[in-house]
Structure formats: C-alpha cells, structure tokens
Scaffold this motif. Structure first.
Motif, PDB file in Angstrom:
ATOM      1  N   ARG A 357       0.832  -1.209   0.000  1.00 38.40           N
ATOM      2  CA  ARG A 357       0.000   0.000   0.000  1.00 38.40           C
ATOM      3  C   ARG A 357       0.866   1.258   0.000  1.00 38.40           C
ATOM      4  O   ARG A 357       0.569   2.233  -0.701  1.00 38.40           O
ATOM      5  N   ALA A 360       2.252   1.777  -3.499  1.00 29.56           N
ATOM      6  CA  ALA A 360       1.213   2.248  -4.411  1.00 29.56           C
ATOM      7  C   ALA A 360       0.912   3.726  -4.177  1.00 29.56           C
ATOM      8  O   ALA A 360       0.764   4.517  -5.130  1.00 29.56           O
ATOM      9  N   THR A 363       3.716   5.918  -5.470  1.00 30.15           N
ATOM     10  CA  THR A 363       3.612   6.074  -6.923  1.00 30.15           C
ATOM     11  C   THR A 363       2.589   7.135  -7.279  1.00 30.15           C
ATOM     12  O   THR A 363       2.834   7.998  -8.146  1.00 30.15           O
TER      13      THR A 363
END
Length: 476
Positions: A357, A360, A363
C-alpha cells in the motif's frame, strides 16, 4: 566578510590554495586551531586526527610545487559525518555498540571527496544511527547550536552544520531521509541540498533500491554546495538507481542566472494546511514572498498533493530501519534509545499489504507531483516548523499549540517533501527577533538540481542572510 581562512567560502579558499596564496598546511593548521578553541563549546566534531591532516596537507603542498594535477577540493579540510564509513578512522554511528569501530573501507562518497583533494580532519557528531533531527547520543553527548549554545543544532547532520557555521570546516557531507540534512542547515544558517535519489550513489548499502535516504552536500554558500555536489555526484555500476546525466562537473560551473523573471513559484507556508508552523517561523518565511516577487517571480499559494505522505514515509522508513538494525536490536536489546527501538519494531510488525500500500501511494504522489511541476518551476516552503529548541529536549513538545507525540512528528515539513523524490535546497531565510536562524527550502522537479542551485544563488545574493555568522569569537 573576512580573509581568515576558516571563514572564507570553500570556492574562494580552494582558489587561493591553487594560486598558492595560501598553503594547504596554513589552511589545515588554522582550522585545527579553531577546532581546538571552539569545538569544546559546540561538540560538533567527535574525532580529530591533527597529525594525519597535517601530513596530508604537506603532501598536498608538495603536489602543487611539482605541478601535479589536482582535484577541485585540493587542500580543503573536511570532517565526515560519523555515519559515513572512513577507512582507518573510527565510525561510531553515535552508538555505544560502535564506539571503537574502525572500518577497513571508505564509503563511496568519502572516497570521491578525498580523491578530489579534500583532507580528512575527523568526524562530525550524529544522533544514534542518524535517527532523529536533534544531534545527541550516549557516546559523545549533544551538539550545540553556534548561534545559541543552549539550543539544538538539528540533525542528523547536526555536527556537520554546526561545524560549518562555526568555521571549523569549509564543506561538509550530510545525509537526509526525513530532513536530516535540511533541518540542521536551517537551524545553523548554512546551505544544504537533498538531491534527487540516485544523484549521489550510496555504497555500501543494505538496500540499493531505497529512495527515501540520500546523501548530499552542505556548505556556507550555494556555490560551495554546488562545488561539493560536483564531486559527490555521478553514476556507479553497482548502484541500480544512480544517475549519469548531466556531467557532474556541470554542477560547479558558475551559477550565472541573473534574476527570477517569469519563474513560476508555488508558495506553501504550511504545506497546504497540513502542518502547524510556529509564529516566528511563519513571520520570517512570509517576508520572503516579497523577495521572490521583487526578483521577478510569479508567486501563487499552492502545494502538491501530499495526502498519504505520512503513511508512505513512516512505513518505508520503518522498513529500512528494521532491515538495517533489526538483527542488531535482537542481539543487543538494551543498547538502543527507546524511540529508535519503537521505529525498528514498527518495521518488524509491517505486513506485505502495508508495504504494498505504501509503494502504491508513493507512486500516486509521485505522478501527481510530476503534473504539479509542469505548472510550477519550484515549490517554496519552510525547512522546519520550529526554530532551534532546547538542547536538553529530545524534540519539541508542541508547535503553535499542537502537541507533538514522537520525535518524528515535528519534522513533517521536511519529510513530507522527501516523498516527492525531488531535489530540495535549504537556504538561510533570515532570523527571528531573538536571533535564531530560519531556513527556506527550494524544491524543484526531479533531477533539476542545477536549476534549484541557480535559483538559490539568486535568492542568496539578494538577501545575504547566510553572511551573518555566529559571534563565537567574542562570546564567553
């Protein structure tokens, strides 16, 4: 301004050595004498090798007499951060576990700096394993701020920043995960650059894919920081993230930008309402908006999307601390400060889902920041949310009335921006009515170190804040 060797900018000092107006022996001797006189009050350097430094200075002078090729740092003394490995000189990491540790190799950045002609004079103080932005440990004690010795010099590069401000060395190496280079630069009225990850390869390293922690240069001027970056930067085949463009020497080319006409500036005094900022810092920072506008910049209050930066930073930091220190904690459970134990154990408790998580979200934040820097050339924000605090406190307990529950909480103005993966230059921005330094950070798009340095140089010339040095010579 002064002609004393210990207070000249590194660029000027290096030029005088090359022209043989000053010898390396004279420069090193002057710094060693100043260290002997002032360091007991500051505790900035924790190891000093006077004999080794003087012998190296003699060799440096002999090279000049022979006409041998010399590097850009030829004859400049430097004390390395005590977390950076130095062959044949103890590297303690501020931990009693390594109080007598003498490495048998140099860290890559140490090797590069010495290969450029710098002369090793010792090591600068750090918090235990560089954890936290206040420099104290059980091996050497606390480093004190040259502008007020009852206050913190910041950290984890606090010894480096204090040594620069006090004229104990002309350049310094630092490192920065969540502000460890920028906060001490702000607290001590010097300049520090957190580069784009990969600009300065970190070797050896437990995780060659790590992007939060970077090494970077510190100095008393933007040009000095650019000079040191030119030596530290450059690719290494062992480092998969290292950057190979532009040529490192380009960083030390004259920073010739004349003004900031048409520069698009995002002004973020509290990172979009995400962080509390003490009144003294807000007041000093607010006055700098006019400076940029008078230099021709177009300034708008705005901030990139930093929602989720807290989780990203805390998760990935805990992962790195567990990777690097978890086995050592298992072997020596009573040898770490409690706040560091909690960080290492937080890493042990992470799940695969937690880490996934965080990556992600990291990103997503990066992509949003990329779009943000298409609209703006730079982001401006306070380096620290507070002024230098009591040297006997582990961290500030409140900011503008908001409680700070851990030794990390007060550093959000720095570590939220670490998540962007962008170069961030900390430059002196003025002083509070009580005479305490405040720093401003200039953040550019990833890989735009040269542009950030040029902007910083224009601002530095316009304001002159960094020329105000602590009055240590007349102090009791």
């Amino acid at each position: 301004m002064t002609d004393h060797p210990c207070l000249l900018d590194a660029t000027e000092l290096a030029a005088r050595i090359r022209r043989r107006e000053l010898s390396a022996r004279e420069v090193v001797t002057a710094h060693l004498e100043r260290i002997e006189r002032l360091n007991p009050r500051l505790n900035a350097l924790v190891t000093v090798d006077a004999d080794g430094a003087l012998a190296a200075a003699a060799r440096a002078d002999e090279q000049l007499v022979r006409g041998d090729a010399t590097g850009p740092l030829h004859g400049l003394p430097i004390a390395f951060k005590d977390t950076h490995l130095t062959r044949g000189m103890r590297t303690t990491h501020g931990s009693p576990l390594f109080a007598d540790h003498v490495p048998d190799e140099d860290e890559l950045l140490v090797s590069r700096i010495q290969s450029a002609g710098a002369i090793r004079i010792g090591k600068t103080n750090v918090p235990e394993f560089a954890a936290g932005s206040h420099t104290f440990n059980t091996v050497f004690g606390a480093t004190r701020n040259p502008y007020d010795t009852g206050r913190s010099a910041g950290g984890s590069s606090g010894g480096a920043a204090a040594a620069l401000a006090a004229g104990l060395q002309p350049l310094a190496d630092g490192s920065d995960m969540g502000g460890s280079l920028r906060n001490p630069a702000s607290f001590c009225n010097v300049v520090g650059l957190r580069p784009t990850p990969g600009r300065v390869p970190a070797l050896p390293a437990a995780n060659l894919w790590e992007t939060l922690a970077v090494a970077g240069p510190m100095g008393r001027s933007v040009a000095d920081v650019a000079l040191l970056l030119s030596v530290m930067a450059g690719p290494d085949a062992r480092s998969p993230l290292s950057l190979d463009s532009p040529e490192p020497a380009a960083f030390r080319a004259p920073l010739t930008r004349a003004d900031l006409t048409r520069l698009r500036v995002a002004w973020a005094p509290d990172l979009g309402g995400r962080v509390p900022v003490d009144r003294d810092v807000r007041d000093v920072f607010a006055a700098q908006r006019t400076v940029f506008e008078e230099l021709g910049a177009h300034v708008e209050e705005d901030c990139p999307d930093l929602d989720g930066a807290e989780e990203v930073f805390r998760t990935l930091r805990a992962q790195e601390f567990h990777l690097g220190l978890g086995p050592l904690l298992d072997q020596h459970p009573d040898a770490f400060k409690p706040s560091l134990v909690r960080n290492i154990e937080a890493g042990r408790d992470l799940t695969g889902a937690d880490i996934a998580r965080a990556h992600a979200e990291h990103t997503r934040i990066h992509l949003a920041a990329t779009a943000f820097f298409e609209r703006y050339d730079v982001l401006l924000a306070p380096v620290s949310q507070v002024t230098p605090f009591d040297v006997d406190a582990e961290y500030p307990q409140t900011i503008d009335g908001v409680p700070q529950h851990t030794y990390l909480d007060w550093m959000r103005s720095a570590y939220f921006l670490s998540v962007l993966g962008a170069p961030a230059l900390a430059v002196p921005a003025g002083f509070t009515p009580g005479g305490l330094p405040v720093g401003l950070q200039i953040v550019g798009r990833p890989r735009a170190e040269r542009a950030v340095l040029e902007i910083g140089a224009v601002y530095e010339t316009a304001t002159g804040y960094g020329r105000r040095r602590p009055d240590l010579d007349s102090a009791a």
